[in-house]
Design an enzyme around this catalytic site. Sequence first.
Site, PDB file in Angstrom:
ATOM      1  N   TYR A 263      -1.490   7.115  -8.454  1.00  0.00           N
ATOM      2  CA  TYR A 263      -1.173   5.737  -8.049  1.00  0.00           C
ATOM      3  C   TYR A 263      -2.090   4.755  -8.761  1.00  0.00           C
ATOM      4  CZ  TYR A 263      -0.473   1.601  -5.164  1.00  0.00           C
ATOM      5  OH  TYR A 263      -0.187   0.320  -4.746  1.00  0.00           O
TER       6      TYR A 263
ATOM      7  N   THR B 214      -2.960   2.814  -1.131  1.00  0.00           N
ATOM      8  CA  THR B 214      -1.879   3.303  -1.996  1.00  0.00           C
ATOM      9  C   THR B 214      -0.508   2.736  -1.620  1.00  0.00           C
ATOM     10  OG1 THR B 214      -1.523   5.214  -0.559  1.00  0.00           O
ATOM     11  CG2 THR B 214      -3.026   5.527  -2.418  1.00  0.00           C
ATOM     12  N   LYS B 215      -0.468   1.761  -0.744  1.00  0.00           N
ATOM     13  CA  LYS B 215       0.842   1.287  -0.273  1.00  0.00           C
ATOM     14  C   LYS B 215       1.461   0.246  -1.227  1.00  0.00           C
ATOM     15  CE  LYS B 215       0.991   4.108   3.040  1.00  0.00           C
ATOM     16  NZ  LYS B 215       0.454   4.144   4.374  1.00  0.00           N
ATOM     17  N   ASN B 216       2.695  -0.159  -0.945  1.00  0.00           N
ATOM     18  CA  ASN B 216       3.468  -1.046  -1.831  1.00  0.00           C
ATOM     19  C   ASN B 216       2.690  -2.300  -2.252  1.00  0.00           C
ATOM     20  OD1 ASN B 216       5.523   0.724  -1.662  1.00  0.00           O
ATOM     21  ND2 ASN B 216       6.951  -0.602  -0.585  1.00  0.00           N
TER      22      ASN B 216
END
Length: 376
Positions: free
Chosen positions: A6, A180-182
Amino acid sequence: MKVDFYKHNVGPEEIKSVNKVLKSLMLTAGPVTREFEAKLAEYTGNAHGVGVTSWTMGGLIALDALGIKPGDEVITCPATFISTSNIAIYLGAKPVFVDADPETGNIREDLIEKAITKKTKAIIPVHLYGQMCDMKKIRKIADKYKLKVIEDCAHCIEGERDGVKPGNLSDAAVFSFYGTKNITCGEGGGIVTNSKELADQLLVMRSHGMSKSAGMRYVEKYRHWDMEVLGWKCNMSDIQAAMLIPQLRKIDDYLKKKEAICQKYQKAFSKLKNISFPKVLPNSKHARHLFTIWVPPAKRDWMLGFLQDKQIGVAVNFRAVHLMEYYKREHGFKRGMFPEAERIGDSTVTLPMYPKMTPAEVAYVIDSVTEASKLL
Ligand SMILES: *Cc1c(COP(=O)(O)O)cnc(C)c1O
């Protein structure tokens, strides 16, 4: 070649935005947090937003504000991250699982009614990987049995299904801004709701239960505050909000880039034997948070090793929650109870998929998965 699992999108705009806050007086929840809350609500088509420190704390104060008490039952799906059901346990409630749909990994809406008892108080549908559950069906069930609904939107800010967006048909939808999210501010969370009453309650619950928020104590003239209910401490700060505002503005561009990568993956992988992946429904706009493939369970760990030997970052989303040691020991769950969630948990491999991936990186992941598929 090396492909990181990511890469976040924090760049010059976010740094500039945070710098401005750092030079201001108010570092905690103040005007920038309020601005982000309004924008998050607007983006998802809801009336109110509340910034918190994580999905976990957002889900917890939402359940608490909605009146979930010890002994109550809360329904969710075991194909998720542990937080989804942990929040029920924190309040002394009992997590009740309903198995996953084999095509999408989302909760089987048609099995929810069978799991409802006199003690059931809430449903937490999880929009797994970014594709929404059938909120119209879930709303109907919730109305019939008078249940609260909190959506786990940790993967799904951008999603839409049958014209419904997160929060539109539930009591509250909760987002995560974890690393690690949008979109991310390192750690953070947000709640949207159409209920003014719930939004006001959440603002109190995120700041100890104080009648006046901590921030306001300093901006306005001093006034005595009181504590009316037992709350928690999980308000977002202006520093976090300042990182998120520019990312939220660019979120649809990010989604376009992610969608293009997913299309390439799907085209390549649909030709491979022994590899499948979750289905995208025709009536659904997928938020594309994670791209996972499913491989034969006996070969999954081998696959993780193979890709990592090729310098490709991987993850597993998610090993079924009910098979975690604590859940088995303290709540009596066993293997075999939720076969589809178990199959997903045993066969899933999450591949790198994010806006910053280059075409060469995407091609390298496709080539490596193709090579591995011949050995499965
Ligand atoms: C990341 C995640 C959470 C937890 O989010 P935090 O902000 O880390 O508390 C909850 N549910 C799902 C499905 C997640 O992926």
